[in-house]
Design an enzyme around this catalytic site. Structure first.
Site, PDB file in Angstrom:
ATOM      1  N   ARG A 112       0.492  -0.961  -0.090  1.00 55.56           N
ATOM      2  CA  ARG A 112      -0.653  -0.297   0.280  1.00 55.56           C
ATOM      3  C   ARG A 112       0.597   1.179  -0.267  1.00 55.56           C
ATOM      4  O   ARG A 112       0.376   1.779  -0.364  1.00 55.56           O
ATOM      5  CB  ARG A 112      -0.849   0.325   1.148  1.00 55.56           C
ATOM      6  CG  ARG A 112      -1.950  -0.897   1.102  1.00 55.56           C
ATOM      7  CD  ARG A 112      -2.987  -0.667   2.417  1.00 55.56           C
ATOM      8  NE  ARG A 112      -3.899   0.722   2.200  1.00 55.56           N
ATOM      9  CZ  ARG A 112      -4.391   0.342   1.787  1.00 55.56           C
ATOM     10  NH1 ARG A 112      -4.915  -0.120   0.102  1.00 55.56           N
ATOM     11  NH2 ARG A 112      -5.462   2.186   1.393  1.00 55.56           N
ATOM     12  N   ARG A 196      -1.931 -21.310  -8.009  1.00 56.88           N
ATOM     13  CA  ARG A 196      -1.917 -20.765  -6.253  1.00 56.88           C
ATOM     14  C   ARG A 196      -3.027 -20.081  -5.743  1.00 56.88           C
ATOM     15  O   ARG A 196      -2.716 -19.659  -4.462  1.00 56.88           O
ATOM     16  CB  ARG A 196      -0.932 -19.390  -7.160  1.00 56.88           C
ATOM     17  CG  ARG A 196      -1.767 -18.651  -8.110  1.00 56.88           C
ATOM     18  CD  ARG A 196      -0.059 -17.365  -8.319  1.00 56.88           C
ATOM     19  NE  ARG A 196      -1.621 -16.684  -9.641  1.00 56.88           N
ATOM     20  CZ  ARG A 196      -0.823 -15.548  -9.923  1.00 56.88           C
ATOM     21  NH1 ARG A 196       0.860 -15.252  -9.420  1.00 56.88           N
ATOM     22  NH2 ARG A 196      -1.246 -14.581 -10.928  1.00 56.88           N
ATOM     23  N   HIS A 214      13.054   9.542   1.754  1.00 51.49           N
ATOM     24  CA  HIS A 214      12.541   9.892   2.573  1.00 51.49           C
ATOM     25  C   HIS A 214      10.477   9.318   2.330  1.00 51.49           C
ATOM     26  O   HIS A 214      10.357   9.189   3.624  1.00 51.49           O
ATOM     27  CB  HIS A 214      11.770  11.510   1.634  1.00 51.49           C
ATOM     28  CG  HIS A 214      10.510  12.371   1.564  1.00 51.49           C
ATOM     29  ND1 HIS A 214      10.497  12.251   2.535  1.00 51.49           N
ATOM     30  CD2 HIS A 214       9.173  11.807   0.817  1.00 51.49           C
ATOM     31  CE1 HIS A 214       8.655  13.253   2.387  1.00 51.49           C
ATOM     32  NE2 HIS A 214       8.254  12.747   0.794  1.00 51.49           N
ATOM     33  N   ARG A 223       4.964   2.164  10.102  1.00 47.73           N
ATOM     34  CA  ARG A 223       5.095   0.817  10.178  1.00 47.73           C
ATOM     35  C   ARG A 223       6.491  -0.063  11.693  1.00 47.73           C
ATOM     36  O   ARG A 223       5.560  -0.753  12.012  1.00 47.73           O
ATOM     37  CB  ARG A 223       5.446  -0.001   9.614  1.00 47.73           C
ATOM     38  CG  ARG A 223       4.755   0.229   7.805  1.00 47.73           C
ATOM     39  CD  ARG A 223       3.562  -0.371   8.272  1.00 47.73           C
ATOM     40  NE  ARG A 223       2.568  -0.144   6.693  1.00 47.73           N
ATOM     41  CZ  ARG A 223       0.686  -0.232   7.106  1.00 47.73           C
ATOM     42  NH1 ARG A 223      -0.018  -0.894   7.764  1.00 47.73           N
ATOM     43  NH2 ARG A 223       0.572   0.384   6.019  1.00 47.73           N
TER      44      ARG A 223
END
Length: 302
Positions: A112, A196, A214, A223
């Site tokens: 994301r 898969r 950056h 995170r």
């Protein structure tokens, strides 16, 4: 074991080679090159390449040639100024390329952050290994009662054992069926790109991830935060240790202003000013929602 024998042999070969260069190098990062830092039960993070150092940041900010006459203390002060005032482009002069092995559900959170170059292991062409993330007992938590995307207390006893048995059994059953669907014993089998789809989200994948400093700091700010999901936070923590050896002045500023700092809304600043003035402020008079007030209180109490 996170690394396959072939990967380990490839790493040993790469580490045995010495190259002469005129570009900026950092001893701490040279030590990290190709080394795999183990994360979770089968994962790892390793540095493939990097570009730039602390000096590249200040050089870009000053648009100067060479180190000039500025002292190291001035460089550190400039980097802190840039971080404090949310400047971005000087930090984009540094880049890093990582090889990461991680569970698929962690990868879907990670991806994301759409500010990097990514190339992932392809299950269309290759067969995935039988490796699944199974949480350690201390990380097996119930759903939070107050946070829809958070964890509550740790599961214990029979309940923990029941959940772990389900995770292991379902993971292996899905992989058994995955193998059975592929070509075998003279049968055509199902195409890998279709087989898969039966695999669980806790199976491990791998990718190369290249990002500038950056955007890496933005990733780490979110995170490596205590509120981030544990399974992605441990990867961020491992990367933080690497970055601290790569750009120590920039990382120290990031740790101070981003990881260790807080940001208040206009209403929050107004409440703090009223509190300093001696006024009693509660949620009703703050203008904040109950959730925002709770978060505001948590920051003030530390």
């Amino acid at each position: 074991m996170p690394l396959t024998p072939d990967q380990q042999a490839e790493i040993e070969t790469a580490r045995s080679e010495e190259r002469t260069t005129r570009r900026a190098t950092v001893p701490g990062m040279e030590a990290h090159l190709y080394n795999a830092h183990e994360v979770l039960d089968h994962g790892f993070v390793r540095v493939i390449d990097y570009m730039g150092d602390d000096n590249a940041i200040v050089q870009a900010a000053r648009v100067s040639y060479g180190r000039g006459t500025k002292a190291v203390q001035n460089d550190a002060g400039l980097i802190r100024y840039l971080m404090r005032h949310w400047h971005s482009t000087p930090f984009e002069m540094c880049e890093i390329k990582l090889h990461v092995k991680l569970p698929v559900f962690v990868a879907r959170q990670w991806i994301r952050h759409r500010t990097a170059n990514v190339n992932e292991y392809s299950a269309r062409y290759s067969i995935l290994d039988r490796e699944f993330y199974i949480p350690a007992p201390e990380n097996l938590a119930a759903q939070s009662k107050i946070n829809n995307q958070g964890r509550g207390g740790v599961l214990e006893g029979e309940e923990a054992a029941r959940v772990l048995d389900i995770l292991r059994a379902d993971s292996n059953r899905a992989y058994d069926h995955y193998q059975q669907m592929l070509e075998q014993d003279g049968q055509d089998g199902l195409a890998r790109e279709l087989a898969r789809m039966n695999l669980p989200a806790n199976i491990y994948t791998q990718w190369y991830w290249k990002v500038d400093l950056h955007n890496l700091f933005h990733f780490l700010r979110l995170r490596a935060d205590a509120h981030a999901q544990y399974e992605i936070r441990v990867y961020a923590d491992a990367i933080c240790k690497i970055v601290a050896d790569w750009v120590p002045h920039a990382y120290a500023a990031f740790e101070d202003y981003r990881l260790g700092g807080v940001q208040f809304s206009g209403k929050g600043v107004d409440c703090i000013r009223r509190m300093i003035a001696g006024e009693q402020v509660d949620q009703a008079s703050s203008g904040m929602s109950a959730g925002e007030w709770r978060e505001f209180q948590a920051v003030l109490k530390g």
